[in-house]
Write a protein that holds these residues in place. Structure first.
Motif, PDB file in Angstrom:
ATOM      1  N   TYR A 225       0.937  -1.193   0.008  1.00  0.00           N
ATOM      2  CA  TYR A 225       0.064   0.086   0.059  1.00  0.00           C
ATOM      3  C   TYR A 225       0.674   1.405   0.026  1.00  0.00           C
ATOM      4  N   VAL A 226       1.781   1.332  -0.732  1.00  0.00           N
ATOM      5  CA  VAL A 226       2.893   2.336  -0.723  1.00  0.00           C
ATOM      6  C   VAL A 226       2.233   3.433  -1.483  1.00  0.00           C
ATOM      7  N   THR A 227       1.172   3.579  -2.178  1.00  0.00           N
ATOM      8  CA  THR A 227       0.602   4.537  -3.056  1.00  0.00           C
ATOM      9  C   THR A 227      -0.612   5.099  -1.956  1.00  0.00           C
ATOM     10  N   TRP A 228      -0.502   4.778  -0.732  1.00  0.00           N
ATOM     11  CA  TRP A 228      -1.788   5.267   0.172  1.00  0.00           C
ATOM     12  C   TRP A 228      -1.003   5.962   1.418  1.00  0.00           C
ATOM     13  N   PRO A 229      -0.357   7.036   1.219  1.00  0.00           N
ATOM     14  CA  PRO A 229       0.352   7.810   2.319  1.00  0.00           C
ATOM     15  C   PRO A 229      -0.711   8.389   3.414  1.00  0.00           C
ATOM     16  N   GLY A 230      -1.934   8.616   3.176  1.00  0.00           N
ATOM     17  CA  GLY A 230      -2.669   9.225   3.999  1.00  0.00           C
ATOM     18  C   GLY A 230      -2.879   8.265   5.230  1.00  0.00           C
ATOM     19  N   ALA A 231      -2.727   6.869   5.244  1.00  0.00           N
ATOM     20  CA  ALA A 231      -2.741   6.124   6.504  1.00  0.00           C
ATOM     21  C   ALA A 231      -1.630   5.525   6.855  1.00  0.00           C
TER      22      ALA A 231
ATOM     23  N   GLU B  23      -3.266  -0.407  14.254  1.00  0.00           N
ATOM     24  CA  GLU B  23      -4.520  -1.349  14.207  1.00  0.00           C
ATOM     25  C   GLU B  23      -4.804  -1.481  12.555  1.00  0.00           C
ATOM     26  N   LEU B  24      -4.826  -0.491  12.037  1.00  0.00           N
ATOM     27  CA  LEU B  24      -4.980  -0.693  10.390  1.00  0.00           C
ATOM     28  C   LEU B  24      -4.179  -1.821   9.778  1.00  0.00           C
ATOM     29  N   HIS B  25      -2.888  -1.595  10.132  1.00  0.00           N
ATOM     30  CA  HIS B  25      -1.969  -2.570   9.627  1.00  0.00           C
ATOM     31  C   HIS B  25      -2.297  -4.000  10.177  1.00  0.00           C
ATOM     32  N   GLN B  26      -2.653  -4.329  11.251  1.00  0.00           N
ATOM     33  CA  GLN B  26      -3.193  -5.733  11.390  1.00  0.00           C
ATOM     34  C   GLN B  26      -4.496  -6.022  10.870  1.00  0.00           C
ATOM     35  N   LEU B  27      -5.400  -5.058  10.788  1.00  0.00           N
ATOM     36  CA  LEU B  27      -6.679  -5.459  10.177  1.00  0.00           C
ATOM     37  C   LEU B  27      -6.384  -5.768   8.734  1.00  0.00           C
TER      38      LEU B  27
ATOM     39  N   VAL C 234      -9.682   7.229  -2.018  1.00  0.00           N
ATOM     40  CA  VAL C 234      -9.753   8.667  -1.752  1.00  0.00           C
ATOM     41  C   VAL C 234      -8.652   9.105  -0.804  1.00  0.00           C
ATOM     42  N   ASN C 235      -7.670   8.025  -0.331  1.00  0.00           N
ATOM     43  CA  ASN C 235      -6.483   8.380   0.673  1.00  0.00           C
ATOM     44  C   ASN C 235      -6.871   9.126   1.669  1.00  0.00           C
ATOM     45  N   GLN C 236      -7.570   8.354   2.488  1.00  0.00           N
ATOM     46  CA  GLN C 236      -8.213   8.559   3.813  1.00  0.00           C
ATOM     47  C   GLN C 236      -6.892   8.643   4.910  1.00  0.00           C
ATOM     48  N   ALA C 237      -6.949   9.283   5.993  1.00  0.00           N
ATOM     49  CA  ALA C 237      -6.168   9.158   7.184  1.00  0.00           C
ATOM     50  C   ALA C 237      -6.481   7.761   7.688  1.00  0.00           C
ATOM     51  N   ALA C 238      -5.342   7.602   8.659  1.00  0.00           N
ATOM     52  CA  ALA C 238      -5.726   6.370   9.479  1.00  0.00           C
ATOM     53  C   ALA C 238      -6.678   5.734  10.154  1.00  0.00           C
ATOM     54  N   ALA C 239      -7.246   7.083  10.821  1.00  0.00           N
ATOM     55  CA  ALA C 239      -8.604   6.810  11.992  1.00  0.00           C
ATOM     56  C   ALA C 239      -9.809   6.497  11.081  1.00  0.00           C
ATOM     57  N   PRO C 240     -10.152   7.149  10.254  1.00  0.00           N
ATOM     58  CA  PRO C 240     -11.324   7.004   9.257  1.00  0.00           C
ATOM     59  C   PRO C 240     -11.241   5.916   8.366  1.00  0.00           C
ATOM     60  N   SER C 241      -9.918   5.617   7.784  1.00  0.00           N
ATOM     61  CA  SER C 241      -9.774   4.313   7.234  1.00  0.00           C
ATOM     62  C   SER C 241     -10.025   3.229   8.085  1.00  0.00           C
ATOM     63  N   LEU C 242      -9.504   3.091   9.366  1.00  0.00           N
ATOM     64  CA  LEU C 242      -9.707   2.221  10.288  1.00  0.00           C
ATOM     65  C   LEU C 242     -11.222   1.683  10.537  1.00  0.00           C
ATOM     66  N   ALA C 243     -11.910   2.773  10.532  1.00  0.00           N
ATOM     67  CA  ALA C 243     -13.537   2.472  10.676  1.00  0.00           C
ATOM     68  C   ALA C 243     -14.196   1.738   9.480  1.00  0.00           C
ATOM     69  N   ALA C 244     -13.601   2.418   8.332  1.00  0.00           N
ATOM     70  CA  ALA C 244     -14.358   2.086   7.085  1.00  0.00           C
ATOM     71  C   ALA C 244     -14.113   0.309   7.043  1.00  0.00           C
ATOM     72  N   PHE C 245     -12.746   0.211   7.328  1.00  0.00           N
ATOM     73  CA  PHE C 245     -12.310  -1.290   6.911  1.00  0.00           C
ATOM     74  C   PHE C 245     -12.815  -2.135   8.095  1.00  0.00           C
ATOM     75  N   GLN C 246     -13.267  -1.639   9.325  1.00  0.00           N
ATOM     76  CA  GLN C 246     -13.879  -2.128  10.415  1.00  0.00           C
ATOM     77  C   GLN C 246     -15.193  -2.790   9.860  1.00  0.00           C
ATOM     78  N   LYS C 247     -15.998  -1.896   9.406  1.00  0.00           N
ATOM     79  CA  LYS C 247     -17.172  -2.329   8.612  1.00  0.00           C
ATOM     80  C   LYS C 247     -17.354  -3.571   7.534  1.00  0.00           C
ATOM     81  N   VAL C 248     -16.037  -3.259   6.762  1.00  0.00           N
ATOM     82  CA  VAL C 248     -16.098  -4.408   5.875  1.00  0.00           C
ATOM     83  C   VAL C 248     -15.552  -5.608   6.591  1.00  0.00           C
ATOM     84  N   MET C 249     -14.827  -5.529   7.564  1.00  0.00           N
ATOM     85  CA  MET C 249     -14.606  -6.692   8.376  1.00  0.00           C
ATOM     86  C   MET C 249     -15.865  -7.398   8.868  1.00  0.00           C
ATOM     87  N   ASP C 250     -16.593  -6.626   9.330  1.00  0.00           N
ATOM     88  CA  ASP C 250     -18.125  -7.087  10.054  1.00  0.00           C
ATOM     89  C   ASP C 250     -18.927  -8.085   9.118  1.00  0.00           C
TER      90      ASP C 250
END
Length: 372
Positions: free
Chosen positions: A47-53, A70-74, A135-151
């Motif tokens: 994910y080298v093209t994703w500097p936001g997170a 946590e985003l790394h682990q998720l 959309v190159n989101q930051a770490a915190a909103p990206s973590l929330a979005a991927f948690q919904k996907v993992m649900d």
């Protein structure tokens, strides 16, 4: 510099042995540390093209750093669950709407829904694949979005699940999520693609050949990679002018891929099947832009530089003859070509023995009877 420890001038043999052992230990420790660092950064390289997170800020807070870890682990857990070589059950089918940007990919996603509905294939989950990266989101909103996907992670192991995703970027991990994957791409007149991009502010309002080429550069590579994996490419003009035929075309393509009967029907498409979610002022602005001769000249030069007509079979739409069949005016029959459907020069219709004007023939017959 640990290698200088091996050189011990004026030292005894015992001291030299100890220094050589220390040097060897430092070298081994540096190798182990380097290996650990490589293994730890391997996931981030994907994910080298994703500097936001993944890129820490100057004044990063403790909460942001924890969210990034946590985003790394998720993401590592997500990649393990969708690994194409994983053991266990997989979902049945994944469909990807991977059209070129500003070519009606959202509309195409809706058409795929109607095609699946006709085949009695309910959609278990749908989403924009890796939307935070897009959309190159930051770490915190990206973590929330991927948690919904993992649900909804259970759909990846459901053997009957049908998934529908959208993605402009080429994602290799999408090809092995389910047992089968069907890709749909879309294209459009180059003139209209750039005008739509200008209308929504994605490129410079003053079009030049350089700005047009820059607008296409990165996305063309992604589009061509989707085409190489067997994507079905559909023109925007055909989808908007003949939506019912496009849905039938998609339905038959999906049925053939799955080995289903192409004649089966479950539901007919509703009349608003091609309702497109778009910006409200995009089309009016596009119409104003496409009438500018300077704009048409810039698009024509850029289209020739990228060789899109030969490379991809796209229409630049900067001239009357350079348009897809759906946008060309209907042909008008002339005196030099009086060909009509159903007649042929080799097979001329035979003359009938019956008079052409039956009313005149009846009047003559009545006159003859009165005279006799």
């Amino acid at each position: 510099r640990p290698y200088t420890l091996e050189t011990c001038l004026g030292c005894s043999a015992a001291q030299a042995r100890r220094r050589r052992a220390l040097s060897r230990g430092i070298r081994m420790a540096s190798r182990r540390t380097r290996l650990v660092l490589v293994l730890a950064s391997h996931h981030a390289l994907a994910y080298v093209t994703w500097p936001g997170a993944f890129t820490p800020g100057k004044n990063e807070t403790l909460a942001t750093r924890q969210a990034r870890e946590e985003l790394h682990q998720l993401l590592a857990e997500r990649d393990r669950l969708i690994d194409p070589n994983r053991k266990g059950p997989k979902c049945a089918l994944a469909l990807v709407a991977a059209g070129f940007k500003r070519t009606g990919s959202t509309m195409q996603e809706g058409l795929v829904r109607h095609a699946l509905r006709q085949l009695c294939l309910p959609i278990a989950a749908t989403d924009y694949w890796e939307a935070p990266i897009h959309v190159n989101q930051a770490a915190a909103p990206s973590l929330a979005a991927f948690q919904k996907v993992m649900d909804r992670r259970h759909v990846w192991s459901d053997p009957n699940a049908v998934l529908l995703y959208k993605s402009h970027q080429f994602k290799q991990n999408l090809l092995g999520v389910c047992r089968q994957t069907i890709i749909f791409t879309s294209h459009r007149c180059v003139r209209d693609v750039v005008a739509s991009g200008i209308a929504v502010g994605w490129t410079s309002a003053r079009a030049t050949p350089q700005s047009v080429v820059k607008f296409f550069t990165n996305s063309l590579a992604e589009y061509e990679r989707w085409k190489l994996v067997g994507a079905l490419d559909i023109g925007y003009e055909m989808a908007t002018r003949s939506p019912a035929q496009t849905i039938n075309f998609m339905r038959d393509f999906i049925a053939l891929k799955l080995g289903m009967d192409t004649g089966m029907r479950c539901f007919a498409p509703p009349p608003n099947a091609t309702k497109q979610v778009s910006y409200p002022t995009a089309e009016s602005t596009k119409t104003r832009i496409t009438t500018d001769p300077n704009y048409l000249s810039a698009v024509g030069v850029a289209c020739g530089q990228m060789n899109l007509s030969t490379r991809l079979g796209w229409s630049c739409c900067v001239g009357d003859d350079d348009r897809p069949p759906e946008l060309r005016p209907p042909l008008i029959a002339t005196a030099t070509a009086p060909f009509t459907l159903g007649k042929s020069a080799d097979f001329q219709p035979t003359k009938s023995s019956r008079p052409r004007n039956t009313l005149r023939a009846r009047s003559k017959a009545s006159q003859g009877r009165s005279m006799t």
